[in-house]
Design an enzyme around this catalytic site. Structure first.
Site, mmCIF file in Angstrom:
data_model
loop_
_atom_site.group_PDB
_atom_site.id
_atom_site.type_symbol
_atom_site.label_atom_id
_atom_site.label_comp_id
_atom_site.label_asym_id
_atom_site.label_seq_id
_atom_site.Cartn_x
_atom_site.Cartn_y
_atom_site.Cartn_z
ATOM 1 N N GLU A 119 0.802 -1.219 0.000
ATOM 2 C CA GLU A 119 0.000 0.000 0.000
ATOM 3 C C GLU A 119 0.838 1.274 0.000
ATOM 4 O O GLU A 119 0.374 2.320 -0.467
ATOM 5 C CB GLU A 119 -0.935 0.007 1.219
ATOM 6 C CG GLU A 119 -1.974 -1.093 1.231
ATOM 7 C CD GLU A 119 -3.026 -0.921 0.151
ATOM 8 O OE1 GLU A 119 -3.277 0.220 -0.270
ATOM 9 O OE2 GLU A 119 -3.588 -1.944 -0.279
ATOM 10 N N GLU B 173 -2.229 9.251 -0.197
ATOM 11 C CA GLU B 173 -2.572 9.047 -1.605
ATOM 12 C C GLU B 173 -2.252 10.328 -2.386
ATOM 13 O O GLU B 173 -2.611 11.431 -1.978
ATOM 14 C CB GLU B 173 -4.054 8.713 -1.714
ATOM 15 C CG GLU B 173 -4.544 8.451 -3.106
ATOM 16 C CD GLU B 173 -6.024 8.071 -3.103
ATOM 17 O OE1 GLU B 173 -6.657 8.261 -4.153
ATOM 18 O OE2 GLU B 173 -6.525 7.611 -2.066
ATOM 19 N N ASN C 119 -14.997 5.212 7.243
ATOM 20 C CA ASN C 119 -13.889 4.554 7.928
ATOM 21 C C ASN C 119 -13.232 5.483 8.944
ATOM 22 O O ASN C 119 -12.862 5.055 10.046
ATOM 23 C CB ASN C 119 -12.853 4.067 6.911
ATOM 24 C CG ASN C 119 -13.181 2.697 6.363
ATOM 25 O OD1 ASN C 119 -13.707 1.852 7.074
ATOM 26 N ND2 ASN C 119 -12.883 2.481 5.094
#
Length: 360
Positions: A213, A222, A260
């Site tokens: 990741e 990101e 989340n």
């Protein structure tokens, strides 16, 4: 929509770039004395080549010793490569005699405090009184003559710091081993369930997915900013108080989506919905957010990654719980193989067989 979207990042934004290890062109190799009765070491030179054991005087007047060869990394940023150094006659007193840490007090780079555990910490970055044992990007353990010399124990986590460093040789200094160990303590079942082989396999599975990741623990958030607005779901009753584009992937498992952040924050007792940026600013919070998912969420799978490893379902089921059909069932076999390769490499470092059911 999957709970995690694998985005292969390119390079962190400005604030993150400052915390990354940036390789400078090597210049003449700097040699420093190996012993002396007083601090009399050369000034640190950005871009010079240093070898393990070199001691330098940094621009803040403090001394640092190279723990690993490096091409002139900044001692206050690249804290895996450098450690604070003290010697008789230098700028550091012959014994630790620093004030107690005060929560909420304003500290600047170079301040040294005595924490409630009796150990000493030096501020690596200015901060408004963050906890030295939690905000490990802002603080480093500090030693001096007469003071404690050992960092806090690592407990039962089955990966040593040297193994961790060998797994992630290019890691961003934000991702500290101490931050990981501190975060793991908040999840008592993580890497403590089953026999020794099971414990090591779970640690390897978590770190292998983390490796995939983050590009080897290099990237914190990101970077495909075009995706940022996609992670807010305003139809939910709590909405997106931090903004439409605030819930992008961050941290070891690239936590994303406002639901989340809300659930992770509720579990951890941290307002991550209102301030998701904590996941890219605080190393222990970052680790905890990912360990929350690992230990409590099944995502697009049928079980948590933790249960997959301790109940014998195998590494492949951890991939399904993270990215589901985006990668599994032929969705992206290349990405699956990347995770499996990392898992095999890390289990090799830990000296344990990978077990069965590696693919999804």
């Amino acid at each position: 929509m999957p709970r995690f979207v694998r985005v292969l990042p390119v390079l962190a934004a400005f604030g993150v770039v400052l915390s990354m290890l940036v390789t400078a062109p090597a210049e003449a190799r700097v040699q420093a004395p190996t012993a002396t009765t007083a601090c009399n070491y050369p000034n640190w030179v950005a871009g010079a080549s240093y070898v393990t054991g070199n001691v330098v005087k940094y621009t803040n007047g403090l001394y640092y010793i190279a723990e690993h060869d490096n091409p002139g990394y900044d001692p206050t940023i690249s804290t895996w490569f450098w450690d604070p150094f003290s010697c008789d006659g230098g700028t550091t007193p012959p014994a630790c005699n620093y004030p107690n840490w005060v929560a909420g007090a304003n500290y600047v780079t170079g301040n040294i405090v005595k924490y409630t555990n009796g150990l000493y910490y030096i501020a690596e970055h200015d901060n408004p009184g963050y906890d030295p044992t939690i905000s490990t990007w802002f603080w480093d353990p500090y030693t001096c003559n007469g003071g404690p010399t050992d960092p806090p124990p690592t407990g039962s986590f089955p990966v040593t710091e040297s193994q961790f460093n060998s797994m992630f040789p290019s890691r961003n200094s934000f991702y500290t081993y101490s931050g990981l160990v501190a975060a793991a303590a908040a999840f008592p079942g993580f890497t403590t369930t089953g026999d020794d082989a099971t414990k090591k396999r779970e640690a390897a599975a978590f770190l292998a997915n983390v490796n995939h990741e983050t590009g080897g623990l290099v990237y914190i958030k990101e970077i495909n900013t075009a995706n940022y607005p996609n992670y807010c779901h305003p139809e939910l009753p709590y909405g997106c108080p931090a903004g439409q584009s605030a819930y992008y992937g961050r941290g070891p498992l690239q936590l994303s989506h406002n639901f989340n952040y809300k659930a992770a924050g509720d579990y951890l007792g941290i307002d991550l919905l209102g301030n998701p940026y904590q996941v890219e600013q605080n190393a222990t919070v970052s680790w905890k957010a990912s360990l929350w998912y690992w230990n409590t969420q099944s995502g697009p799978g049928t079980m948590t990654p933790h249960n997959a490893m301790v109940n014998g379902a195998g590494f492949g089921e951890t991939i399904r719980s993270i990215n589901g059909s985006i990668e599994c069932n032929g969705g992206n076999p290349g990405q699956v193989q990347s995770r499996v390769d990392a898992y095999n490499r890390i289990t090799g470092i830990l000296g344990v067989s990978p077990g069965s059911n590696l693919y999804c």
